[in-house]
Scaffold this active site. Structure first.
Site, PDB file in Angstrom:
ATOM      1  N   ASP A   1     -61.347  39.250 -23.610  1.00 55.07           N
ATOM      2  CA  ASP A   1     -62.408  38.265 -23.348  1.00 55.07           C
ATOM      3  C   ASP A   1     -63.735  39.011 -23.345  1.00 55.07           C
ATOM      4  O   ASP A   1     -63.769  40.246 -23.204  1.00 55.07           O
ATOM      5  CB  ASP A   1     -62.183  37.574 -21.984  1.00 55.07           C
ATOM      6  CG  ASP A   1     -63.228  36.493 -21.704  1.00 55.07           C
ATOM      7  OD1 ASP A   1     -63.727  35.881 -22.671  1.00 55.07           O
ATOM      8  OD2 ASP A   1     -63.552  36.273 -20.530  1.00 55.07           O
ATOM      9  N   SER A   2     -64.814  38.252 -23.465  1.00 52.09           N
ATOM     10  CA  SER A   2     -66.139  38.859 -23.342  1.00 52.09           C
ATOM     11  C   SER A   2     -66.349  39.394 -21.924  1.00 52.09           C
ATOM     12  O   SER A   2     -67.166  40.283 -21.727  1.00 52.09           O
ATOM     13  CB  SER A   2     -67.205  37.820 -23.655  1.00 52.09           C
ATOM     14  OG  SER A   2     -67.035  36.711 -22.795  1.00 52.09           O
TER      15      SER A   2
ATOM     16  N   TYR B   1     -70.745  36.109 -25.073  1.00 54.95           N
ATOM     17  CA  TYR B   1     -70.652  36.140 -26.535  1.00 54.95           C
ATOM     18  C   TYR B   1     -71.158  34.807 -27.126  1.00 54.95           C
ATOM     19  O   TYR B   1     -71.598  34.751 -28.255  1.00 54.95           O
ATOM     20  CB  TYR B   1     -69.195  36.334 -26.976  1.00 54.95           C
ATOM     21  CG  TYR B   1     -68.677  37.759 -26.958  1.00 54.95           C
ATOM     22  CD1 TYR B   1     -69.340  38.778 -26.285  1.00 54.95           C
ATOM     23  CD2 TYR B   1     -67.496  38.081 -27.639  1.00 54.95           C
ATOM     24  CE1 TYR B   1     -68.829  40.079 -26.281  1.00 54.95           C
ATOM     25  CE2 TYR B   1     -66.994  39.377 -27.646  1.00 54.95           C
ATOM     26  CZ  TYR B   1     -67.663  40.363 -26.960  1.00 54.95           C
ATOM     27  OH  TYR B   1     -67.161  41.644 -26.964  1.00 54.95           O
ATOM     28  N   GLY B   2     -71.031  33.752 -26.320  1.00 57.48           N
ATOM     29  CA  GLY B   2     -71.284  32.394 -26.831  1.00 57.48           C
ATOM     30  C   GLY B   2     -72.704  32.113 -27.259  1.00 57.48           C
ATOM     31  O   GLY B   2     -72.965  31.087 -27.890  1.00 57.48           O
TER      32      GLY B   2
ATOM     33  N   CYS C   1     -63.792  27.134 -21.862  1.00 56.32           N
ATOM     34  CA  CYS C   1     -64.271  28.511 -21.700  1.00 56.32           C
ATOM     35  C   CYS C   1     -63.430  29.078 -20.579  1.00 56.32           C
ATOM     36  O   CYS C   1     -63.302  28.450 -19.521  1.00 56.32           O
ATOM     37  CB  CYS C   1     -65.751  28.531 -21.325  1.00 56.32           C
ATOM     38  SG  CYS C   1     -66.317  30.164 -20.763  1.00 56.32           S
ATOM     39  N   THR C   2     -62.825  30.237 -20.800  1.00 49.20           N
ATOM     40  CA  THR C   2     -61.847  30.733 -19.825  1.00 49.20           C
ATOM     41  C   THR C   2     -62.497  31.111 -18.495  1.00 49.20           C
ATOM     42  O   THR C   2     -61.797  31.274 -17.487  1.00 49.20           O
ATOM     43  CB  THR C   2     -61.071  31.940 -20.388  1.00 49.20           C
ATOM     44  OG1 THR C   2     -62.004  32.902 -20.892  1.00 49.20           O
ATOM     45  CG2 THR C   2     -60.119  31.507 -21.480  1.00 49.20           C
ATOM     46  N   HIS C   3     -63.815  31.249 -18.483  1.00 55.45           N
ATOM     47  CA  HIS C   3     -64.487  31.494 -17.199  1.00 55.45           C
ATOM     48  C   HIS C   3     -64.441  30.246 -16.300  1.00 55.45           C
ATOM     49  O   HIS C   3     -64.459  30.375 -15.073  1.00 55.45           O
ATOM     50  CB  HIS C   3     -65.958  31.865 -17.424  1.00 55.45           C
ATOM     51  CG  HIS C   3     -66.177  33.271 -17.877  1.00 55.45           C
ATOM     52  ND1 HIS C   3     -65.880  33.701 -19.153  1.00 55.45           N
ATOM     53  CD2 HIS C   3     -66.682  34.351 -17.218  1.00 55.45           C
ATOM     54  CE1 HIS C   3     -66.202  34.988 -19.261  1.00 55.45           C
ATOM     55  NE2 HIS C   3     -66.684  35.406 -18.105  1.00 55.45           N
TER      56      HIS C   3
ATOM     57  N   CYS D   1     -60.489  33.852 -24.847  1.00 56.22           N
ATOM     58  CA  CYS D   1     -61.909  33.513 -24.929  1.00 56.22           C
ATOM     59  C   CYS D   1     -62.036  32.470 -26.029  1.00 56.22           C
ATOM     60  O   CYS D   1     -61.605  32.709 -27.166  1.00 56.22           O
ATOM     61  CB  CYS D   1     -62.714  34.759 -25.287  1.00 56.22           C
ATOM     62  SG  CYS D   1     -64.452  34.425 -25.591  1.00 56.22           S
ATOM     63  N   ASN D   2     -62.578  31.320 -25.681  1.00 55.70           N
ATOM     64  CA  ASN D   2     -62.712  30.252 -26.672  1.00 55.70           C
ATOM     65  C   ASN D   2     -63.732  30.613 -27.735  1.00 55.70           C
ATOM     66  O   ASN D   2     -63.561  30.290 -28.912  1.00 55.70           O
ATOM     67  CB  ASN D   2     -63.128  28.951 -25.981  1.00 55.70           C
ATOM     68  CG  ASN D   2     -62.035  28.396 -25.100  1.00 55.70           C
ATOM     69  OD1 ASN D   2     -61.321  27.489 -25.486  1.00 55.70           O
ATOM     70  ND2 ASN D   2     -61.872  28.944 -23.904  1.00 55.70           N
ATOM     71  N   THR D   3     -64.804  31.288 -27.317  1.00 53.68           N
ATOM     72  CA  THR D   3     -65.840  31.682 -28.280  1.00 53.68           C
ATOM     73  C   THR D   3     -65.217  32.555 -29.360  1.00 53.68           C
ATOM     74  O   THR D   3     -65.391  32.313 -30.563  1.00 53.68           O
ATOM     75  CB  THR D   3     -66.965  32.449 -27.546  1.00 53.68           C
ATOM     76  OG1 THR D   3     -67.510  31.601 -26.530  1.00 53.68           O
ATOM     77  CG2 THR D   3     -68.052  32.869 -28.501  1.00 53.68           C
TER      78      THR D   3
HETATM   79  N1  DGL Z   1     -64.573  33.280 -21.592  1.00 58.24           N
HETATM   80  C1  DGL Z   1     -65.346  33.037 -22.782  1.00 58.24           C
HETATM   81  C2  DGL Z   1     -64.887  31.736 -23.456  1.00 58.24           C
HETATM   82  O1  DGL Z   1     -63.768  31.308 -23.184  1.00 58.24           O
HETATM   83  C3  DGL Z   1     -66.752  33.157 -22.393  1.00 58.24           C
HETATM   84  C4  DGL Z   1     -67.663  33.076 -23.398  1.00 58.24           C
HETATM   85  C5  DGL Z   1     -68.825  33.905 -23.666  1.00 58.24           C
HETATM   86  O2  DGL Z   1     -68.877  35.091 -23.439  1.00 58.24           O
HETATM   87  O3  DGL Z   1     -69.708  33.271 -24.191  1.00 58.24           O
HETATM   88  O4  DGL Z   1     -65.547  31.133 -24.261  1.00 58.24           O
END
Ligand code: DGL
Length: 267
Positions: free
Chosen positions: A10-11, A42-43, A183-185, A73-75
């Site tokens: 993940d980011s 990252y998004g 978003c996994t956060h 991480c979805n992004t």
């Molecule tokens: N956990 C990431 C996700 O699921 C966070 C995204 C990010 O860093 O933008 O998208």
């Protein structure tokens, strides 16, 4: 039972929600987690940057000899087509299992909370449409929430304010009752979403992805009672490789009920 070595990326710390689900499976695992906290979120970045940063994480996991990687991480998952063609390791993204769950709901309007990049990619909507054309996905993006959840010290007021604004936007979009936390956060603060919108249902897709990555390494699963208990029984080991602060990880692992990491390594 045979041990398996699984990578999770993940980011930042959001992918720990998938680690929590892996711990619940009650299977002996060596989990290698890579979180690029120095570059979160990252998004808000362009595609080329996201892919380059992710390839760096995948190289590290390749050297660790993992059997498969959960892109928690979805992004990053929104770029999986590009990554799959370059990766030597099997990749399991989080968007496909989530889209299957959304398409299977008996609701015509389903919400999506995610980063700017994920919402703009339109991948959830595309996959859901392919599976069930009568379901419409309504995306609401936040440019701030993932980074706020990743920040130390924790700013509860700012997190609540951002979530309240996302919910208000979702209400303006249409008759949405169920929202995917894309978003996994976000599942880290699922209680705040539920408190501020008790009439909505929020889906955390972490368990779906955990099952999928376990299937990818040949394990069929039944969920156990608690991450702590299940991982004690199955002797899970966790290494965290991060460009961020190990102390923040220790706190977050504790908050999520995940047993402590045995090892921290600099990314
Ligand atoms: N956990 C990431 C996700 O699921 C966070 C995204 C990010 O860093 O933008 O998208």
């Amino acid at each position: 039972m045979q041990r398996h070595r699984i990578g999770v990326i993940d980011s930042g710390m959001g992918g720990l929600t998938v680690v929590r689900s892996l711990c619940l499976a009650g299977v002996p695992l060596d989990i290698v987690y890579v979180g690029d906290n120095a570059n979160v979120p990252y998004g808000n970045r362009p595609l080329t940057e996201i892919v380059a940063l992710t390839e760096r994480m995948l190289d590290v996991l390749d050297r660790r000899g993992v059997e498969a990687v959960a892109i928690a991480c979805n992004t990053i998952s929104a770029t999986v087509d590009m990554l799959e063609s370059r990766s030597k390791i099997p990749l399991v993204d989080i968007i496909r299992p989530a889209a299957r769950a959304m398409a299977g709901l008996s609701e015509l309007h389903v919400g999506l909370f995610a980063t700017e990049f994920t919402v703009q990619s339109g991948l959830h909507a595309k996959l859901v449409r392919e599976l069930n054309p009568s379901v419409e996905v309504h995306g609401v993006a936040s440019a701030r929430l993932a980074a706020l959840i990743d920040s130390v010290p924790w700013d509860e007021a700012a997190i609540r304010e951002e979530i309240a604004s996302m919910i208000a936007k979702m209400r303006r979009v249409g008759p949405v009752r169920t929202v995917l936390l894309g978003c996994t956060h976000y599942p880290i603060v699922q209680n705040v979403f539920e408190e501020l919108a008790p009439d909505m249902r929020f889906i955390d897709p972490a368990g779906l992805q955990a099952n999928e990555v376990l299937r990818a390494v040949g394990v069929a699963t039944a969920p156990a009672k608690s991450p702590q208990l299940a991982s004690e029984e199955s002797a899970i080991s966790l290494e965290v490789i991060t460009s961020g602060d190990p102390a923040a990880y220790r706190q977050m692992l504790d908050k999520l009920g995940i047993p402590p990491a045995q090892r921290f390594t600099q990314l």
